[in-house]
Design a protein around this motif. Structure first.
Motif: not given
Length: 153
Positions: A17, A54, A71, A73, A75, A96-98
């Motif tokens: 992340c 996730r 949140d 998501q 990528l 991921y991004d969060a």
């Protein structure tokens, strides 16, 4: 002569992340013990059997930083062939991004963390210029992915 077969090479499935914020991402800076090269990698780790990527990110960030996130998501996904500590590796990496639930974490220069083996680390907020001065962002292809998504300044 040993009758035990050598350990089999295997593909590892990881979730990492980036936590992008104002042109920076959160990375762990470390050295390859075999080459001495400094590398930068977002936080995260292995995806366990029966676990979604996730969910792996949420678990890993809780284990490493003790922080809740939201949140989450996806990528993109990268495939990485590399050598680390003199040994070949092969990883399939979900990127991921969060968001951290605690917004004050974005104001800190670094965050204290702890690996599963108990070793401490400091995660830093870095932009492209920081990474150019420290060492490459791994896995290979991650910097291009983040640049293409306009997430890394």
């Amino acid at each position: 002569m040993s009758t035990t077969p050598p350990p089999a090479h295997r593909i590892r499935f990881l979730a990492l992340c980036v936590f992008h914020h104002q042109g920076k991402i959160l990375v762990n800076v470390f050295e390859d013990p075999a080459t001495g090269q400094t590398l930068c990698r977002p936080l995260g780790g292995g995806i366990e059997f029966g676990e979604l990527g996730r969910d792996a990110i949420a678990r890993e960030i809780d284990e490493e930083l003790g922080q809740p996130i939201s949140d989450v998501q996806l990528l993109g996904t990268l495939e990485s062939l590399f050598t680390y500590a003199g040994k070949p590796g092969h990883e399939i990496v979900q990127v991921y991004d969060a968001r951290f639930d605690d917004a004050s974490l974005y104001l800190q220069a670094w965050l204290a963390g702890q690996e599963t083996d108990g070793s401490a680390f400091r995660a830093r907020w870095c932009d492209s210029a920081d990474l150019a001065g420290i060492g490459p962002l791994v896995p290979q292809g991650l910097q291009a992915l983040l640049r293409d998504l306009s997430l890394l300044g």
